[in-house]
Scaffold this active site. Sequence first.
Site, PDB file in Angstrom:
ATOM      1  N   SER A  53       0.836  -1.193   0.000  1.00 38.05           N
ATOM      2  CA  SER A  53       0.000   0.000   0.000  1.00 38.05           C
ATOM      3  C   SER A  53       0.875   1.249   0.000  1.00 38.05           C
ATOM      4  CB  SER A  53      -0.938   0.007   1.214  1.00 38.05           C
ATOM      5  OG  SER A  53      -0.220  -0.244   2.396  1.00 38.05           O
ATOM      6  N   ASP A  91       5.466  -7.019   2.500  1.00 39.45           N
ATOM      7  CA  ASP A  91       4.703  -7.481   1.340  1.00 39.45           C
ATOM      8  C   ASP A  91       5.624  -7.828   0.183  1.00 39.45           C
ATOM      9  OD1 ASP A  91       1.988  -7.719   1.701  1.00 39.45           O
ATOM     10  OD2 ASP A  91       1.568  -5.603   1.299  1.00 39.45           O
ATOM     11  N   GLU A 191      -9.170  -9.559   3.750  1.00 35.79           N
ATOM     12  CA  GLU A 191      -9.526  -8.157   3.468  1.00 35.79           C
ATOM     13  C   GLU A 191     -10.824  -8.075   2.668  1.00 35.79           C
ATOM     14  OE1 GLU A 191      -6.356  -5.898   1.685  1.00 35.79           O
ATOM     15  OE2 GLU A 191      -7.658  -4.165   1.308  1.00 35.79           O
TER      16      GLU A 191
HETATM   17  O1  KIV Z   1      -0.469  -3.378   1.603  1.00 39.88           O
HETATM   18  C1  KIV Z   1      -1.105  -3.336   2.663  1.00 39.88           C
HETATM   19  O2  KIV Z   1      -1.063  -2.356   3.429  1.00 39.88           O
HETATM   20  C2  KIV Z   1      -1.922  -4.493   3.004  1.00 39.88           C
HETATM   21  C3  KIV Z   1      -2.928  -4.320   4.106  1.00 39.88           C
HETATM   22  C4  KIV Z   1      -4.021  -3.439   3.659  1.00 39.88           C
HETATM   23  C5  KIV Z   1      -3.409  -5.614   4.613  1.00 39.88           C
HETATM   24  O3  KIV Z   1      -1.792  -5.509   2.405  1.00 39.88           O
END
Ligand code: KIV
Length: 276
Positions: A53, A91, A191
């Site tokens: 994100s 991520d 989510e």
């Molecule tokens: O990228 C992110 O911040 C996420 C969350 C919204 C779970 O994957």
Amino acid sequence: MATAKRTEPALRPQTMAAMKAKGSKLVMITAYDYASARCVVATSVDLILVGDSLGMVVLGYPDTLKVTMGDMISHCAAVRRGAPDKYIIADMPYMSYHLDTCQAKANAARLIVDGAADAVKLEGGGDSRLEVIRAIVDCEIPVCAHLGLTPQSIHRFGGYKVQGKTPGDHTRLLSQALAIQEAGAFMLVVEGIPEQLGKEISASLHIPVIGIGAGRFTDGQVLVFHDLLGMTPQPAKFVQTYATIHDQSVSAIERYATEVRTGAFPSVRNIYYPIN
Ligand code: KIV
């Protein structure tokens, strides 16, 4: 790249599973840099997600798809410098684990070694994704999976739409969640799904299930740092805003501009050897 220093994390996957078993909620928040990480370490929040994100809230892209491994490594290492002993999940960006398991293992290892993360997160629960989860876990890297409204799939979904609403999708997501646990993931983020599905997935798994827009019955919650602090123009329905940092920043910066123009800043206390 200079190695980011880390100390033993206060929480481990085993502790997190024990917290689920005891019914203690896990609290997760995203962070993307040294300053945000320092804010988080001053709180009792359990773990940090360096989410892709960051593409939207930090880099200003319309979605998460342009985020690179370089972006993730550099932001994750900055978060680690600000949060030496927090458990950090990084991520895996779009297309960093989609080609084959070798590519996925190498990129996961970069996030752990160069980004100083403790674990990686990847989206999806289909057969090829389960193979990737097994391969990364086999490299001794803890994996958190992500199901439901997975932002890297927005083109397939046709936008940011709640998932798991039909009986077929409900059943598919529930069985993917079980398969993800079976593949060795230590945690699952869900989510943008109906509360009932969030509840059933959490009750069916022994690994912790962290919700975002998944209702009240998951084992914990995650929110995006900028959403929670009121820095996002139009946050989603599932967001609770706990501060108004954007508005406070705008008015502070405007006061600074006014004081420069009127001569109120700098004042004597900001000046080295002021002229009397
Ligand atoms: O990228 C992110 O911040 C996420 C969350 C919204 C779970 O994957």
